[in-house]
Design an enzyme around this catalytic site. Structure first.
Site, PDB file in Angstrom:
ATOM      1  N   LYS A   1       0.826  -1.204   0.000  1.00  0.00           N
ATOM      2  CA  LYS A   1       0.000   0.000   0.000  1.00  0.00           C
ATOM      3  C   LYS A   1       0.864   1.260   0.000  1.00  0.00           C
ATOM      4  O   LYS A   1       0.473   2.296  -0.529  1.00  0.00           O
ATOM      5  CB  LYS A   1      -0.938  -0.003   1.205  1.00  0.00           C
ATOM      6  CG  LYS A   1      -1.965  -1.150   1.193  1.00  0.00           C
ATOM      7  CD  LYS A   1      -3.063  -0.939   0.170  1.00  0.00           C
ATOM      8  CE  LYS A   1      -4.073  -2.092   0.166  1.00  0.00           C
ATOM      9  NZ  LYS A   1      -5.039  -2.013  -0.920  1.00  0.00           N
TER      10      LYS A   1
ATOM     11  N   GLU B   1     -10.143   5.601   2.774  1.00  0.00           N
ATOM     12  CA  GLU B   1     -10.900   4.472   3.299  1.00  0.00           C
ATOM     13  C   GLU B   1      -9.893   3.380   3.635  1.00  0.00           C
ATOM     14  O   GLU B   1      -8.822   3.338   3.035  1.00  0.00           O
ATOM     15  CB  GLU B   1     -11.870   3.972   2.219  1.00  0.00           C
ATOM     16  CG  GLU B   1     -11.267   2.989   1.203  1.00  0.00           C
ATOM     17  CD  GLU B   1     -10.154   3.595   0.335  1.00  0.00           C
ATOM     18  OE1 GLU B   1      -9.990   4.835   0.325  1.00  0.00           O
ATOM     19  OE2 GLU B   1      -9.422   2.810  -0.312  1.00  0.00           O
TER      20      GLU B   1
ATOM     21  N   SER C   1       1.666  -9.672  -0.660  1.00  0.00           N
ATOM     22  CA  SER C   1       1.346  -8.246  -0.608  1.00  0.00           C
ATOM     23  C   SER C   1       1.606  -7.605   0.748  1.00  0.00           C
ATOM     24  O   SER C   1       1.780  -6.391   0.834  1.00  0.00           O
ATOM     25  CB  SER C   1      -0.116  -8.038  -0.992  1.00  0.00           C
ATOM     26  OG  SER C   1      -0.956  -8.822  -0.167  1.00  0.00           O
TER      27      SER C   1
HETATM   28  C1  LIG Z   1      -1.750  -6.922   2.709  1.00  0.00           C
HETATM   29  C2  LIG Z   1      -2.849  -6.596   1.755  1.00  0.00           C
HETATM   30  N1  LIG Z   1      -2.926  -7.257   0.606  1.00  0.00           N
HETATM   31  C3  LIG Z   1      -3.894  -7.020  -0.269  1.00  0.00           C
HETATM   32  C4  LIG Z   1      -4.887  -6.105  -0.028  1.00  0.00           C
HETATM   33  C5  LIG Z   1      -5.959  -5.938  -1.041  1.00  0.00           C
HETATM   34  O1  LIG Z   1      -5.802  -4.801  -1.797  1.00  0.00           O
HETATM   35  P1  LIG Z   1      -5.429  -4.876  -3.335  1.00  0.00           P
HETATM   36  O2  LIG Z   1      -6.272  -5.941  -3.956  1.00  0.00           O
HETATM   37  O3  LIG Z   1      -5.741  -3.513  -3.817  1.00  0.00           O
HETATM   38  O4  LIG Z   1      -3.979  -5.202  -3.468  1.00  0.00           O
HETATM   39  C6  LIG Z   1      -4.846  -5.371   1.165  1.00  0.00           C
HETATM   40  C7  LIG Z   1      -5.870  -4.364   1.478  1.00  0.00           C
HETATM   41  O5  LIG Z   1      -5.994  -3.903   2.581  1.00  0.00           O
HETATM   42  C8  LIG Z   1      -3.804  -5.642   2.075  1.00  0.00           C
HETATM   43  O6  LIG Z   1      -3.711  -4.986   3.251  1.00  0.00           O
END
Ligand SMILES: Cc1ncc(COP(=O)(O)O)c(C=O)c1O
Ligand SMILES: Cc1ncc(COP(=O)(O)O)c(C=O)c1O
Lengths: 384, 246, 384, 246
Positions: free
Chosen positions: A90, A112, A368
């Site tokens: 993020k 948000e 992520s």
């Molecule tokens: C660690 C992590 N991965 C994935 C996501 C999902 O978001 P996105 O699909 O935009 O990568 C989030 C959202 O809060 C997150 O905190």
């Protein structure tokens, strides 16, 4: 195929657009122009790259998951967004947008958040650049991600609990947009994923492209499969951007309870047309996932487009598979990932050896985020 | 749709908010409304403040659906135009043509979609025209002149001037931006211009009407309904607004 | 002056040595030999460097703290160990020792932990290399660092609560050494700081040297002051190693309630002679700090030596200063550091502008870890 | 210090564990102890199991100090050698010379420091010799031959053979490593060799004495004291050990 250009009229095929109140149209247009300009401006790009390097910890490593890969009979590389500052991808998007907000003379960031990772990242960028931050978060998510609420508050942000609707990310997004309408001149709405009205899906993908670009330069050869979890879809979009012009299959993994691509229908919510979980009349459904960051009925419009084209494929995994995956990865590789990220792992665990992911496949998986924020959820689950 | 000349009063009610919700429609008419706005509740009313959100939630919780609301309307006889207000997803889910024909079938002749700005409105606009429904566009205080001209040109029935930068909801005072916007809109269109969002009292309605052709009043009435006001009660409120507008 | 060579007879001046039960002497000697050999072995160094890069996220960035530095009238750079995998510098040492344990044919890692960061790092390395891990942790620390207990358990480690003495790090160390004595052939005692018998103080400093080496290559010029928090002293030792041969002043910051250098006397505990908090008779005192990782009455012997030489200076800060510092850094720079690391920040806040740290000073500060683990402690403090 | 020839019995008591703790010393003597080990409690007894840890904690909690314990000892008359057992920090804090003279002043003629291996023992060894105190070194099952020879050469009084790899504490059986070690130590020194750590029962004592010159018994007795055994009670226990050793 590349994912480079600004989408004409903000459209990705049938999807995208700018379905917002007239009050927000000029702000969206201004933002699109500012981003277009900044993205072509070496000074801006250099400043962002500098922050990503000296502040956020980029490049993040690519870790070969030797033990887990060995057990599964595949080559598995993990793109380590869990090591980025604040604990997830993020921060990439947030630093970009915060610099843009400052360039536009905005003094306040509105965001948000679901899992709280985007809220923490936003609060972080606000502190770093001396801006104020107001973060909207569903009261249900506040309960399950308390750690992140404390973090946002320590960083000086105001966290506003949202008690309407499902009290999760969808409702927090409504509330953030309402707050934005009421304070357009001073506020930048710092959307956390590749949804929302144009230019957000394009802009956020560009800010997240760094994941895919780095990974592409780190993998020893083009992988057979590139996989990432999908909530709004920003970490997946950023990852895919590095591989869409290769032969790699692109796989997005949704929560079974928030599977906009698999179980949704085209619809308009939060400013763009995409795939949406909804009933026959068009009322938005409440998603349900153990991962607060995936607990969302929509998905970014470019994913809907990639799905319609068949260029990317979307799969779902259950909460139970996700919990098993987080434990398996922890024990095999010493990495406790976020519940969100564990969706991608869970699909690999299920698919490895099947026709969907044959033995010997070379797989790049974007982790992520890290799992610290989820320890309470997981330990409570373990107590049951 | 809106009488040229005098100052128009368009009160709002959320469809399905009570079992006898159409009694509010009839009460509005009786009190002198020039047209009546019917909210078709949506799960995620992004441009609405707390009052309309609660009204929508209550209606949905009671099981309100578009078809049900339209069926209710077919059972009453109203002599003034009815205008539907809903969000884009309900329109697109059914398909703009089907949706607009359904409205027309229930005697509705206007449609307001707050998250459908002029740039995205082409398909719905065409479908509405085919069905004999006026797609009413909104203008905002921040809308630049060129866009305002386009909105004036593409809107049908009237132009909805959003009084302030914010969501629906009662306010203590009418924002100065309301009359500035109304004046700017009137400069680019011959359509009537109505001010809405935050018009809460007869005095505010009168002020608004100085620069506009009328007002839309929603949250102030819905707050009363949520608090238990009967159709008779709100008839008095609407009558007071009517009196203030002349 | 350099901190390179193996200390002769394990001594740093008057300090160091190997004060352990005869049962452990051969294991210590074997370990010293194995480390000596491995550290001279390119294959071993390459493997460790590889893991540090692709797994642990090294090099960690050096972040210029522009806002905080500006407010204080100094140039301030932060060495970001908080971004290392598992959230602190502890991983540097742990990966090194775990590779060594594997080289020695050991199948089990035993460790003590205070804040839990070293325990998490040890559990992580065990998972990565397929070893088992037993972590001893004071029951008081278990209460205040629950998050880390969950993490260790998820990684497959066994966490053993220690209820003797002050129920903190000192007692966990006793218990870990007892467990080691009982299982020498299969276990490696993976000590988390630069204390303990030879070769630990030397070996752990060498494994942590990477902090100082990187920082030295990252700073634009040699800083006037290099500052780090000191519990056992490993992040400070690793940092100092990069600057001991320069003109930089070296400052270690202790917790006021665990100030072995400032309030201690020479003594022997946990295997080496160093400065120790103790009474007139020699009974070890119980330390008391809000930071579990600094809540320890001793310090590594090389620090005692550097202090005696006057090459490094040691300062103390109070719990209240530490809490204020963590908040100030969070709001100024968007970085929530560990309570331990905040000790270094607190000293800078207090000293900046005084004779001890004049305006215009160039300061390198090692942020040893991130603060996620401390959110509960801090939020409870805030409730009071 | 230890009688050559027969099998020596050295029971242990933690100094200051009860107000009348010296009664245990006298009881041991009465039951036939050849020497008595007096624990000077340390806050962090790293080589001790739960029993001696508890005994040390209890004594310290009662306010026991080295000076107090030595003063208590001065008040009784014991006919067998007394051996102090403590950790290095208490020795270094006072300074080895001062510490050893203090022991000697209280009639103590032996000293065991479990965290002072032979390589670190020089200063204490010299100070002890000066004060007329024997610094007794420990050997462990893993000690290699060359170290064993050095320990044999540098120890005074006797060599303490640690029966097993582990802390002090009762065990169900005597580890086979005990007799192997005792045999190895005896091969490199003429000093008596006593086995300690985990010698818990008369039968185990007898087994140990087959390869060694005697035993140290600590945890088994301290467990009884912690559980409330009187000096009379432990006298019986020590007598049983004595009988088993012959
Ligand atoms: C660690 C992590 N991965 C994935 C996501 C999902 O978001 P996105 O699909 O935009 O990568 C989030 C959202 O809060 C997150 O905190
Ligand atoms: C983040 C952090 N910093 C510092 C320390 C103190 O250790 P050292 O002084 O060895 O660096 C700890 C110990 O747990 C820690 O977790």
């Amino acid at each position: 195929m590349t994912l480079m250009a600004e989408p004409a009229a903000g459209r990705f095929g049938d999807f995208g657009g700018r379905y917002v109140p007239e009050s927000l149209v000029p702000a969206c247009a201004e933002l699109a122009g500012a981003f277009r300009e900044a993205w072509a401006d070496k000074t801006f790009r250099d400043e962002l790259d500098h922050l990503l390097a000296v502040y956020a910890g980029r490049p993040t490593p690519l870790t070969p998951a030797l033990r887990l890969g060995g057990e599964l009979g595949i080559d598995l590389w993990l793109k380590r967004e869990d090591l980025a500052h604040t604990g997830s991808h993020k921060i990439n998007n947030v630093l970009g947008q915060a610099l843009l907000a400052r360039r536009l003379g905005r003094t306040r960031l509105i965001a948000e958040t679901g899992a709280g990772q985007h809220g923490v990242a936003t609060a972080t960028a606000a502190a770093l650049l001396g801006l104020s931050a107001t973060i909207f978060m569903g009261s249900r998510d506040i309960e399950r991600q308390r750690l992140n609420v404390f973090r946002m508050e320590m960083l000086g942000a105001t966290v506003v609990p949202v008690t309407s609707g499902s009290r999760t990310l969808k409702d927090a997004t409504n509330e953030a947009m309402r707050a934005w309408v009421a304070d357009v001149p001073h506020s930048h709405f710092l959307l956390g994923s590749v949804g929302g009205p144009h230019p957000y899906p394009w802009m956020v993908r560009e800010f997240q492209r760094v994941i895919g670009t780095e990974a592409r330069s780190q993998v020893p050869s083009v992988p057979d499969v590139v996989v990432a979890c999908v909530g709004g879809g920003s970490n997946a979009a950023g990852t895919f951007a590095g591989f869409v012009d290769t032969t790699a299959r692109l796989i997005g993994v949704e929560a079974a309870g928030g599977a906009a691509m698999t179980a949704g229908a085209p619809g308009v919510v939060h400013g763009s047309r995409s795939m949406v979980l909804q009933d026959a009349e068009g009322q938005i459904a409440e998603a349900s996932s153990i991962a607060a960051g995936l607990d969302y009925p929509g998905i970014g419009p470019e994913h809907a487009h990639l799905g319609a084209l068949g260029r990317a494929e979307y799969r779902t995994v259950t909460d139970a598979e996700v919990v098993a995956a987080i434990h398996r990865l922890a024990r095999a590789e010493g990495i406790i990932c976020a519940l969100e990220s564990a969706h991608a792992v869970a699909w690999v665990l299920r698919a490895a050896g099947s026709a969907d992911l044959p033995a010997g496949s070379r797989v790049l998986l974007t982790l992520s985020g890290r799992g610290d924020k989820d320890m309470v959820t997981l330990s409570e689950g373990a107590d049951k | 749709m809106i009488p040229y000349g005098g100052k128009a009063l368009v009160p709002y009610v959320t469809g399905g908010i009570t079992a006898d919700w159409t009694s509010y429609v009839l009460a509005y008419e009786a009190a002198g409304a020039d047209a009546i706005e019917i909210g078709l509740p949506f799960s995620d009313p992004m441009l609405d403040g707390v009052t309309i959100q609660q009204a929508s939630d209550r209606a949905l919780a009671r099981g309100a659906t578009v078809d049900g609301i339209l069926a209710d309307l077919s059972e009453i006889k109203v002599g003034v135009p009815l205008i539907a207000m809903t969000y884009a997803n309900l329109v697109f889910r059914a398909g703009p043509a089907v949706f607009c024909r359904r409205l027309a079938g229930a005697g509705i002749t206007g449609l307001i979609v707050p998250d459908l700005p002029v740039d995205e409105a082409a398909a719905v606009s065409a479908a509405a025209a085919d069905a004999g429904v006026a797609l009413i566009l909104l203008a905002a205080p921040v809308t630049p002149d060129d866009r305002l001209a386009e909105i004036g040109a593409r809107s049908r029935g009237f132009v909805y001037a959003v009084s302030l930068m914010g969501t629906t909801g009662e306010r203590d005072t009418l924002d100065a931006s309301a009359s500035r916007l109304a004046t700017r809109v009137k400069a680019v269109t011959d359509l009537p211009v109505l001010i809405g969002f935050g018009v809460s009292t007869p005095a505010q309605a009168a002020t608004a009407a100085e620069s506009a052709d009328g007002v839309v009043v929603a949250s102030a009435l819905m707050r009363r309904v949520l608090d238990g006001a009967t159709p008779d009660d709100v008839r008095t409120d609407v009558a007071a607004l009517r009196a203030a507008l002349g």
